[in-house]
Scaffold this motif. Structure first.
Motif, PDB file in Angstrom:
ATOM      1  N   SER B  60       0.841  -1.206   0.000  1.00 22.09           N
ATOM      2  CA  SER B  60       0.000   0.000   0.000  1.00 22.09           C
ATOM      3  C   SER B  60       0.869   1.246   0.000  1.00 22.09           C
ATOM      4  O   SER B  60       0.533   2.251  -0.604  1.00 22.09           O
ATOM      5  N   GLU B  61       2.008   1.176   0.691  1.00 19.81           N
ATOM      6  CA  GLU B  61       2.934   2.309   0.642  1.00 19.81           C
ATOM      7  C   GLU B  61       4.345   1.753   0.501  1.00 19.81           C
ATOM      8  O   GLU B  61       4.976   1.394   1.490  1.00 19.81           O
ATOM      9  N   LEU B  64      10.300   3.526  -0.484  1.00 15.89           N
ATOM     10  CA  LEU B  64      10.874   4.170  -1.662  1.00 15.89           C
ATOM     11  C   LEU B  64      12.323   3.787  -1.890  1.00 15.89           C
ATOM     12  O   LEU B  64      12.764   3.587  -3.023  1.00 15.89           O
ATOM     13  N   ARG B  65      13.093   3.667  -0.835  1.00  8.84           N
ATOM     14  CA  ARG B  65      14.507   3.329  -0.962  1.00  8.84           C
ATOM     15  C   ARG B  65      14.659   1.933  -1.560  1.00  8.84           C
ATOM     16  O   ARG B  65      15.445   1.706  -2.474  1.00  8.84           O
ATOM     17  N   HIS B  66      13.880   1.003  -1.016  1.00 11.27           N
ATOM     18  CA  HIS B  66      13.907  -0.373  -1.511  1.00 11.27           C
ATOM     19  C   HIS B  66      13.522  -0.401  -2.982  1.00 11.27           C
ATOM     20  O   HIS B  66      14.199  -1.028  -3.808  1.00 11.27           O
ATOM     21  N   VAL B  68      13.628   2.019  -5.265  1.00 11.69           N
ATOM     22  CA  VAL B  68      14.617   2.655  -6.127  1.00 11.69           C
ATOM     23  C   VAL B  68      15.841   1.764  -6.323  1.00 11.69           C
ATOM     24  O   VAL B  68      16.356   1.619  -7.436  1.00 11.69           O
ATOM     25  N   LEU B 119       4.639   5.101 -10.052  1.00 10.04           N
ATOM     26  CA  LEU B 119       5.382   6.159  -9.381  1.00 10.04           C
ATOM     27  C   LEU B 119       4.689   7.496  -9.581  1.00 10.04           C
ATOM     28  O   LEU B 119       4.667   8.343  -8.698  1.00 10.04           O
ATOM     29  N   GLU B 120       4.100   7.684 -10.755  1.00  6.68           N
ATOM     30  CA  GLU B 120       3.355   8.910 -10.999  1.00  6.68           C
ATOM     31  C   GLU B 120       2.153   8.972 -10.070  1.00  6.68           C
ATOM     32  O   GLU B 120       1.833  10.012  -9.507  1.00  6.68           O
ATOM     33  N   LEU B 122       1.887   7.693  -7.233  1.00 10.45           N
ATOM     34  CA  LEU B 122       2.423   8.057  -5.913  1.00 10.45           C
ATOM     35  C   LEU B 122       2.519   9.562  -5.794  1.00 10.45           C
ATOM     36  O   LEU B 122       2.158  10.150  -4.789  1.00 10.45           O
ATOM     37  N   SER B 123       3.023  10.185  -6.856  1.00 10.46           N
ATOM     38  CA  SER B 123       3.263  11.616  -6.756  1.00 10.46           C
ATOM     39  C   SER B 123       1.965  12.387  -6.813  1.00 10.46           C
ATOM     40  O   SER B 123       1.821  13.415  -6.173  1.00 10.46           O
ATOM     41  N   ILE B 125      -1.001  11.237  -5.721  1.00  9.70           N
ATOM     42  CA  ILE B 125      -1.634  11.058  -4.417  1.00  9.70           C
ATOM     43  C   ILE B 125      -0.933  11.913  -3.393  1.00  9.70           C
ATOM     44  O   ILE B 125      -1.526  12.506  -2.526  1.00  9.70           O
ATOM     45  N   GLU B 126       0.365  11.987  -3.536  1.00 10.63           N
ATOM     46  CA  GLU B 126       1.159  12.803  -2.632  1.00 10.63           C
ATOM     47  C   GLU B 126       0.713  14.236  -2.722  1.00 10.63           C
ATOM     48  O   GLU B 126       0.601  14.918  -1.722  1.00 10.63           O
ATOM     49  N   SER B 129      -2.515  14.689  -0.721  1.00 14.13           N
ATOM     50  CA  SER B 129      -2.378  14.551   0.732  1.00 14.13           C
ATOM     51  C   SER B 129      -1.549  15.659   1.323  1.00 14.13           C
ATOM     52  O   SER B 129      -1.483  15.819   2.508  1.00 14.13           O
TER      53      SER B 129
END
Lengths: 449, 236
Positions: B60-61, B64-66, B68, B119-120, B122-123, B125-126, B129
């Motif tokens: 669900s979230e 990000l490090r993993h 990338v 990824l888009e 994500l951005s 939704i970001e 929020s």
């Protein structure tokens, strides 16, 4: 050996002091310790766990009767710092796990610390209460309101002693400023501001203001498809309140100066070691990802931890570290398996001792390593219940790489990768260390003659 | 709601299938990782990385490090497998057989596209929020819109959010939201009236009344399609 100076000569012997936590076989997930931190005097030791709780231990006063036993750490305060939250917009749960705790320097009788989970930073005040007022006019002894008509005389309430009570209260909540997961918080040397860093951004806060923060680093690309690097750790310089460093998943460190511009997208210094062509593999980038960055107490050096090594950098030399220490190089041939089971993504922390002469970091199988920067000696020790007799001296451990395994050595294939020491802390001035092994906290001290 | 039930069931099945595949890759209780090391060939590493990527994206979230690091590793492996300098989206046809072949077959061709779109997402939704929410706080002087009452919460999301968080980015974050309906004449004077001053005294009740009327209108507009094409609903 002069007490208080952390020099790891052959004379330094580490002894078991205490262990906190249960001995159950099955570990409750919520009890897994996720951060450990001494305060600036070393009097207090704080731990945060996956369940969002903070436990603070206080060192007892040393008594003249027990000279051979240095002050022990006992529970001082326990409180629930963060609760699980639900983000309704993204429809996902925000973990209550405490990622980091950082103490503020003590300025009055109360103690202050910052604790953070993935999204929210909180400022907690921990204070003692050993007196309470008695003799109110409008309330009776149980706190019930009295009928004013029955009051015929007035008295002055007096303070009377009571059993010591330690209370923790949240004084500030710094929320809604991070879209990604917070990995670091760092208190500035001005004691008025601090920063919080997530995967792509770093924000600067004033302790007094919770509804505003300044974004000082933003590495989010305009197009998320182009994302190739994230921020992994950040820390303020211990003395220069305008300087800070942040590390990345590509093994680079940037030193930034907040005086240069409001948005510190252009670094002042860029630290990166060129890749060793003989060690190149598909996993080169993953193992170069920096999991922790720490300034030395002097402010002259920075230490970084990547998957296999700890490196010390001189702030004046950007092209390579001045020292590199191998933590567990025997894992280099196992990288594919470690990638497979995700262990290669484990984030180990590293710490300096008080005099910046010894550095420490964790490994697998509940091993942790110390490196003396002066003598170049290193030692591997283990945090385990087997070595838990009071004042028992820890025996150095050794991992056998190949060939004949000597007695007391352990072979690489027998290492337990579920027992990882990710979080450790070193007392600011004495040889006392705190090592978090899953749900247990070990405290070791050097042998006092 | 029947269709929802069906959909969930299918997802569960897929999840189970994936879990069965994932278990032996990511079993954390493996005492010694080197017991049965798979051959570190490019193709098996490719398969493994794709699996990890999918597993990560399905969270669900995602971490990000993993994500990338896995993507970058995947790119490296892809680059090593491709003879030409330009990266073809498909791996070489002689890729080693993999348990998750069915998964790969459907995903390879659209790998970069799906990752990019996720990824888009994500951005985007970001962006939503990031809209600042009013906080219960120690009565500090707020930023310009800090004094708005909580009843404006829904409207805050849609209008340009005043406030401090990454101000210069807010324009871009809302680009994909169609704001044409909010640019109408009817909207502008109402929104002005709804921005109260710091003191919420006598004007508050009036503002609240306006709020409800505007919220009703807003909900109607949102529930309908692009209002112009549909016949107006009952009551409007």
């Amino acid at each position: 050996m002069i007490p208080g100076i952390g020099t790891l000569t052959q004379d330094t012997l580490w002894c078991f002091s205490q262990v906190k936590g249960t001995i159950e076989i099955g570990v409750t997930e919520a009890d897994i310790i996720s951060t450990v931190e001494f305060n600036h005097t070393g009097e207090l030791l704080a731990t945060g766990d996956k369940g969002g709780r903070v436990v603070i231990f206080q060192r007892e006063q040393e008594s003249k009767n027990q000279v051979h036993r240095r002050g022990e750490y006992n529970v001082y305060s326990t409180f629930q710092s963060h609760e699980p939250e639900f983000d309704y917009l993204k429809s996902l749960e925000i973990e209550e796990k405490i990622n980091k705790i950082r103490w503020l320097p003590q300025q009055n009788a109360a103690y202050f610390l910052l604790s953070t989970n993935d999204k929210t930073v909180k400022l907690w005040k921990v204070s003692e209460r050993d007196k309470r007022p008695e003799g109110y006019n409008l309330k009776d002894e149980e706190g019930r309101l009295r009928d004013p008509a029955t009051i015929t005389t007035l008295r002055v309430p007096v303070l009377r002693p009571m059993d010591l009570m330690v209370e923790a209260t949240p004084r500030r909540v710094f929320a809604n400023a991070h879209t990604y997961h917070i990995n670091s918080i760092s208190v500035n040397s001005d004691y008025e501001t601090y920063m919080s860093a997530d995967d792509l951004r770093i924000n600067l806060w004033n302790f007094e203001i919770t509804n505003q923060s300044f974004n000082i680093v933003d590495i989010k690309p305009a197009n998320m498809e182009e994302l190739t690097e994230v921020i992994t750790a950040a820390e303020f310089h211990p003395h220069h309140c305008n300087s800070f460093v942040y590390s990345s998943s590509k093994g680079t460190i940037r030193l930034c100066d907040m005086r240069a511009s409001a948005l510190c997208d252009r670094h002042s210094k860029f630290f990166e070691e060129p890749e060793d062509p003989s060690n190149r593999s598909f996993f080169s980038e993953i193992i170069s990802s920096i999991s922790d960055v720490k300034f030395s107490h002097s402010g002259r050096y920075i230490m970084t931890r990547d998957y296999l090594t700890v490196k010390v950098w001189d702030l004046n030399m950007e092209n390579r570290p001045i020292e590199t220490y191998q933590v567990h190089d025997y894992l280099r041939s196992k990288l594919c398996s470690l990638y497979e089971n995700d262990c290669i993504f484990d984030k180990f922390e590293c710490v300096w001792n008080g005099s910046d002469s010894v550095i420490m970091t964790g490994s697998y199988n509940n091993f942790f390593r110390m490196f003396d920067r002066n003598t170049k000696r290193d030692v591997t020790l283990e945090a385990s219940r087997e070595n838990s007799k009071p004042r028992a001296i820890l025996k150095p451990r050794k991992v056998c790489v190949g060939g004949k395994r000597r007695k007391d050595e352990i072979s690489v294939d027998s290492l337990d990768f579920s027992k990882k020491i990710l979080h450790t802390a070193w007392h600011p001035s004495e040889n006392i260390i705190a090592v978090a092994a899953t749900n247990n906290l070990y405290i070791f001290q050097d042998k006092v003659n | 709601m029947l269709s929802k039930g069906l959909k969930r069931k299918r997802e569960e099945e897929q999840e189970k299938e994936t879990l069965a595949v994932d278990t032996w890759w990511l079993d954390p209780s493996l005492p010694a990782v080197a017991q049965a090391p798979p051959p570190a060939t490019s193709s098996s590493l490719f398969d493994l990385s794709v699996l990890k990527l999918h597993h990560s994206l399905r969270q669900s979230e995602p971490d990000l490090r993993h994500l990338v690091l896995v993507v970058n590793t995947l790119r490296r492996v892809q680059a090593s497998m491709a003879p030409e300098p330009t990266l073809p989206p498909m791996p070489s046809p002689s890729a080693a057989p993999c348990v998750a072949d069915s998964l790969l077959a459907s995903s390879d061709a659209a790998l970069s596209a799906s990752m990019a779109s996720l990824l888009e997402d994500l951005s985007h939704i970001e962006g939503l929020s990031q809209a600042p929410q009013p906080l219960v706080d120690e009565g500090l002087p707020g930023r310009p819109a800090g004094g708005s009452p909580p009843s404006l919460g829904a409207l805050d999301l849609l209008g340009p959010a005043t406030g401090c968080l990454l101000d210069d980015e807010l324009e871009g974050l809302f680009e994909d939201i169609d704001t044409s309906m909010y640019d109408s004449e009817l909207w502008a004077p109402a929104s002005e009236a709804l921005k109260p001053g710091p003191e919420d005294g006598p004007g508050k009740e009036e503002a609240l009344e306006l709020d409800e009327a505007e919220l009703d209108y807003l909900l109607d507009v949102l529930v309908g399609t692009q209002a112009l094409e549909r016949p107006p609903g009952p009551g409007r």
